[in-house]
Every structure is written in structure tokens, then in C-alpha cells.
Design an enzyme around this catalytic site. Structure first.
Site, PDB file in Angstrom:
ATOM      1  N   GLU A   1       5.080  -4.999   6.907  1.00 51.48           N
ATOM      2  CA  GLU A   1       4.391  -3.911   7.629  1.00 51.48           C
ATOM      3  C   GLU A   1       4.938  -3.705   9.038  1.00 51.48           C
ATOM      4  OE1 GLU A   1       2.899  -6.310   5.912  1.00 51.48           O
ATOM      5  OE2 GLU A   1       1.232  -5.527   4.728  1.00 51.48           O
TER       6      GLU A   1
ATOM      7  N   GLU B   1      -0.653  -9.249  -0.505  1.00 57.69           N
ATOM      8  CA  GLU B   1      -2.059  -9.521  -0.169  1.00 57.69           C
ATOM      9  C   GLU B   1      -2.931  -9.528  -1.434  1.00 57.69           C
ATOM     10  OE1 GLU B   1      -1.877  -6.370   2.746  1.00 57.69           O
ATOM     11  OE2 GLU B   1      -2.467  -7.758   4.328  1.00 57.69           O
TER      12      GLU B   1
ATOM     13  N   ALA C   1       0.866  -1.177   0.000  1.00 57.26           N
ATOM     14  CA  ALA C   1       0.000   0.000   0.000  1.00 57.26           C
ATOM     15  C   ALA C   1       0.906   1.231   0.000  1.00 57.26           C
ATOM     16  CB  ALA C   1      -0.882  -0.016   1.236  1.00 57.26           C
TER      17      ALA C   1
ATOM     18  N   GLY D   1       0.650  -4.958   0.925  1.00 54.83           N
ATOM     19  CA  GLY D   1      -0.604  -5.017   0.171  1.00 54.83           C
ATOM     20  C   GLY D   1      -0.433  -5.686  -1.186  1.00 54.83           C
TER      21      GLY D   1
HETATM   22  N1  CAA Z   1       4.580   3.203  -0.758  1.00 57.26           N
HETATM   23  C1  CAA Z   1       4.962   4.368  -1.316  1.00 57.26           C
HETATM   24  N2  CAA Z   1       6.096   4.492  -2.047  1.00 57.26           N
HETATM   25  C2  CAA Z   1       6.866   3.397  -2.197  1.00 57.26           C
HETATM   26  C3  CAA Z   1       6.534   2.170  -1.624  1.00 57.26           C
HETATM   27  C4  CAA Z   1       5.324   2.080  -0.884  1.00 57.26           C
HETATM   28  N3  CAA Z   1       4.880   0.942  -0.345  1.00 57.26           N
HETATM   29  N4  CAA Z   1       7.494   1.273  -1.942  1.00 57.26           N
HETATM   30  C5  CAA Z   1       8.393   1.928  -2.689  1.00 57.26           C
HETATM   31  N5  CAA Z   1       8.021   3.217  -2.839  1.00 57.26           N
HETATM   32  C6  CAA Z   1       8.724   4.271  -3.587  1.00 57.26           C
HETATM   33  C7  CAA Z   1       9.932   4.775  -2.809  1.00 57.26           C
HETATM   34  O1  CAA Z   1       9.548   5.745  -1.850  1.00 57.26           O
HETATM   35  C8  CAA Z   1      10.776   5.357  -3.911  1.00 57.26           C
HETATM   36  O2  CAA Z   1      10.224   6.597  -4.291  1.00 57.26           O
HETATM   37  P1  CAA Z   1      11.212   7.912  -4.416  1.00 57.26           P
HETATM   38  O3  CAA Z   1      12.131   7.554  -5.568  1.00 57.26           O
HETATM   39  O4  CAA Z   1      10.269   9.023  -4.716  1.00 57.26           O
HETATM   40  O5  CAA Z   1      11.949   8.005  -3.126  1.00 57.26           O
HETATM   41  C9  CAA Z   1      10.508   4.401  -5.084  1.00 57.26           C
HETATM   42  O6  CAA Z   1       9.278   3.744  -4.764  1.00 57.26           O
HETATM   43  C10 CAA Z   1      11.588   3.344  -5.226  1.00 57.26           C
HETATM   44  O7  CAA Z   1      11.762   2.703  -3.989  1.00 57.26           O
HETATM   45  P2  CAA Z   1      13.196   2.554  -3.254  1.00 57.26           P
HETATM   46  O8  CAA Z   1      14.088   3.678  -3.613  1.00 57.26           O
HETATM   47  O9  CAA Z   1      12.941   2.321  -1.805  1.00 57.26           O
HETATM   48  O10 CAA Z   1      13.711   1.212  -3.971  1.00 57.26           O
HETATM   49  P3  CAA Z   1      14.711   0.105  -3.378  1.00 57.26           P
HETATM   50  O11 CAA Z   1      14.996  -0.793  -4.515  1.00 57.26           O
HETATM   51  O12 CAA Z   1      15.840   0.734  -2.654  1.00 57.26           O
HETATM   52  O13 CAA Z   1      13.837  -0.679  -2.266  1.00 57.26           O
HETATM   53  C11 CAA Z   1      11.859  -1.826  -1.425  1.00 57.26           C
HETATM   54  C12 CAA Z   1      12.732  -1.419  -2.666  1.00 57.26           C
HETATM   55  C13 CAA Z   1      12.654  -2.794  -0.545  1.00 57.26           C
HETATM   56  C14 CAA Z   1      10.622  -2.505  -1.953  1.00 57.26           C
HETATM   57  C15 CAA Z   1      11.532  -0.543  -0.622  1.00 57.26           C
HETATM   58  O14 CAA Z   1      11.011   0.440  -1.513  1.00 57.26           O
HETATM   59  C16 CAA Z   1      10.526  -0.787   0.457  1.00 57.26           C
HETATM   60  O15 CAA Z   1      10.855  -1.292   1.515  1.00 57.26           O
HETATM   61  N6  CAA Z   1       9.247  -0.380   0.201  1.00 57.26           N
HETATM   62  C17 CAA Z   1       8.167  -0.488   1.187  1.00 57.26           C
HETATM   63  C18 CAA Z   1       7.671  -1.916   1.345  1.00 57.26           C
HETATM   64  C19 CAA Z   1       6.618  -1.973   2.428  1.00 57.26           C
HETATM   65  O16 CAA Z   1       6.869  -1.687   3.578  1.00 57.26           O
HETATM   66  N7  CAA Z   1       5.390  -2.375   2.061  1.00 57.26           N
HETATM   67  C20 CAA Z   1       4.255  -2.456   2.964  1.00 57.26           C
HETATM   68  C21 CAA Z   1       3.428  -1.201   2.874  1.00 57.26           C
HETATM   69  S1  CAA Z   1       2.150  -1.116   4.102  1.00 57.26           S
HETATM   70  C22 CAA Z   1       0.908  -2.115   3.530  1.00 57.26           C
HETATM   71  O17 CAA Z   1       0.977  -2.670   2.464  1.00 57.26           O
HETATM   72  C23 CAA Z   1      -0.317  -2.231   4.417  1.00 57.26           C
HETATM   73  C24 CAA Z   1      -1.338  -3.225   4.027  1.00 57.26           C
HETATM   74  O18 CAA Z   1      -1.394  -4.344   4.535  1.00 57.26           O
HETATM   75  C25 CAA Z   1      -2.363  -2.919   3.025  1.00 57.26           C
END
Ligand code: CAA
Length: 259
Positions: free
Chosen positions: A133, A113, A67, A110
Site C-alpha cells: 500500500e 490481510e 483491495a 487486502g
Molecule cells: N486493484 C484493482 N485492479 C488490480 C489490482 C488491484 N489491487 N491488482 C491488479 N489489478 C488488475 C490490473 O489493473 C490489471 O487490469 P487491466 O488488465 O485491466 O489493466 C490486471 O489486474 C492484471 O494486473 P497487472 O497487469 O498489473 O499484472 P502484473 O502481473 O503485471 O502485476 C501485480 C501484478 C504486481 C500484483 C500488480 O497488478 C500490482 O501491483 N497490483 C496492485 C497490488 C497492490 O498495490 N495492492 C494493494 C491494494 S490497496 C489495499 O489492499 C488496501 C487495504 O489495506 C485494504
């Protein structure tokens, strides 16, 4: 169908529709608008008589990284209650036609999911599954604790949900989360192959069978068996049942029409 964050091709292949999540710069993070569009697209494809199977995919780098954290960051519980975003997810689950997730790269939170809400998952070798998460100080909210546990068992689900550790494509296959793992270049082709096989079957039987398999999640064995039996009997109301059995007797391939 024109959308901002998804690309929909209802006639991607005969009887197969493709929905591509399209926020490449954000690793297909699922914001509210994208999920709303996905709901609308799936509902339209469910109504579209020429579509028999749907594939949801992202790109090589990410199916979806979860998400949209930036959109969620400042939410209050009351905001979340009012927006009730998971209502959209419930609608996706109600899609009657089979949905295959074709997953490459990150499939997290998400995103994982969403893939698990689909009926089957084809993964590329570089796919990474996870429910990270917990690292954000929250927990999965769109079925992660429930569907992951049912798919991979308590021990592994607990480890993934409590540590946020990722599961490799190979690990996901061993654990029973995905149907098949294939080289990166062919994960979409493999999903199309699977969809093509399903598209040759009677759409009515496919619909009733999908409904019956999903019923396992919701009821006792006794109730499930009863439900299955009713759906089995219902298949005999279709022309496709007659065609399927006639074709077998005549030693030819059936031509299922969907009625
Ligand atoms: N939401 C918003 N933006 C996201 C995102 C997310 N879930 N995942 C990645 N992005 C964005 C980053 O902010 C970045 O944007 P900017 O260039 O503007 O900074 C872009 O995508 C590229 O990401 P990274 O630079 O972080 O890429 P990376 O290769 O270094 O890392 C990753 C990749 C490990 C997937 C890392 O992006 C990450 O940890 N993302 C979040 C994953 C996460 O925590 N997901 C769970 C979300 S909560 C949820 O889903 C709740 C639910 O149950 C519904």
C-alpha cells in the site's frame, strides 16, 4: 449459493466447504461486492451444520492482489467512513468455524490481510506475500500493520509495510506467517488434508479452541488463561467429550457428532 465474484461449494469434500475468490482478470482484487458476498457466504457456511472447516482460495496466479484500487481511487475520507468497508472484514473475523487460506501467486495488501484473517495459511511455492500500500501513498487498513507484526515480528513487518517489498513463500514460512509451503500443483490438496484432519475432531471443541487461541490477540495472559479455562470446562458439557474419552479408553477412533 450463487454469487458474482466468488464460487462457493459447501460440500466440496465431506464436512469441508470451499470458497473461491473469482475475479481472475483483476487478480482477484477485492471490490466491495466481493467482500460482501464473502461475508454472506461465510455466515451461511457457519450456520450450515454439515460444514466443519472452510477453505478460502483464489487461483494459481493470485489469491488476491489487494483491495480494488480502481474502486478506491476517487474516494474521499467521508465516502470511506460512510461505506465503512472494513465492517465487512470484522464480520469475517467473527466466523466460528476454522478457515484455511490456500494461497498461490499474489497475496498482497487486502489479500494478505484476508489470508491473515483466516486461521491458517497453506502456500504454494510461487506465493508472494506483501503489503505494498505504501507505494500507492497509503498504508494497510484491514489489519496489515497489526496481524503481520504479530505474525512475523516488528523488524520484518516494518520492512514490508514501509517498502512494500514482497516476501517469498519460503520467507513467509521461515517468518511464521504460513503453516506450510508445498509445490504449486498440490497447495489446495494440502489445505484439504489439513481441513480433513480438523473435520474429524469435535466441532464444539474446535470452536471453543479457535475462540481461545484468537483471544490471545485481545487480552492479557491472565485474562486469556481465565477464558481458556472456562472454554475447557464448557467442553465437558458436550456429548463429544464423552465420546472422545470413551473411544480412547476403548482403543477405537471417536465418532464426533457436534453436540
Ligand atoms: N486493484 C484493482 N485492479 C488490480 C489490482 C488491484 N489491487 N491488482 C491488479 N489489478 C488488475 C490490473 O489493473 C490489471 O487490469 P487491466 O488488465 O485491466 O489493466 C490486471 O489486474 C492484471 O494486473 P497487472 O497487469 O498489473 O499484472 P502484473 O502481473 O503485471 O502485476 C501485480 C501484478 C504486481 C500484483 C500488480 O497488478 C500490482 O501491483 N497490483 C496492485 C497490488 C497492490 O498495490 N495492492 C494493494 C491494494 S490497496 C489495499 O489492499 C488496501 C487495504 O489495506 C485494504
Amino acid at each position: 449459493m450463487e454469487f458474482q465474484f466468488i464460487i462457493v461449494e459447501p460440500d466440496f469434500q465431506p464436512h469441508i466447504a470451499l470458497v473461491r475468490l473469482y475475479r481472475p482478470k483483476e487478480l482477484n482484487a477485492l471490490n466491495l461486492q466481493l467482500m460482501l458476498e464473502l461475508k454472506q457466504a461465510l455466515s451461511a457456511l457457519d450456520e450450515n451444520e454439515s460444514v466443519r472447516c472452510i477453505i478460502i482460495t483464489g487461483n494459481e496466479q493470485a489469491f488476491a492482489a489487494g483491495a480494488d484500487i480502481k474502486q478506491m481511487e476517487s474516494r474521499t475520507p467521508v465516502d470511506l467512513l460512510k461505506i465503512d468497508q472494513f465492517e465487512t472484514w470484522d464480520q469475517i473475523r467473527k466466523t466460528k468455524k476454522p478457515i484455511i487460506a490456500a494461497v498461490s501467486g499474489f497475496c498482497l495488501g487486502g489479500g494478505c490481510e484476508l489470508a491473515m484473517t483466516c486461521d491458517m495459511i497453506i502456500a504454494s511455492e510461487s506465493a508472494k506475500f506483501g503489503q505494498p500500500e505504501i507505494k500507492l501513498g497509503i498504508m494497510p487498513g484491514a489489519g496489515g500493520t497489526q496481524r503481520l507484526t504479530r505474525a512475523v515480528g516488528k523488524a520484518l513487518a516494518m520492512e514490508m509495510v514501509l517498502t512494500g517489498r514482497f516476501l517469498s513463500a519460503e520467507g513467509a514460512q521461515k517468518a511464521g506467517l504460513v503453516n506450510k509451503v508445498v509445490p504449486d500443483e498440490v497447495y489446495l490438496d494440502e489445505a484439504v488434508k489439513l481441513a480433513g484432519e480438523i473435520a474429524l475432531m469435535s466441532p464444539i471443541a474446535v470452536r471453543l479452541a479457535k475462540e481461545s487461541v484468537l483471544k490471545t490477540y485481545e487480552c492479557s495472559l491472565q485474562e486469556g488463561l481465565h477464558f481458556e479455562r472456562k472454554n475447557f470446562y464448557l467442553c465437558f458439557a458436550s456429548e463429544d467429550q464423552k465420546e472422545g474419552m470413551k473411544a480412547f479408553v476403548e482403543k477405537r477412533k471417536p465418532d464426533f457428532k457436534g453436540y
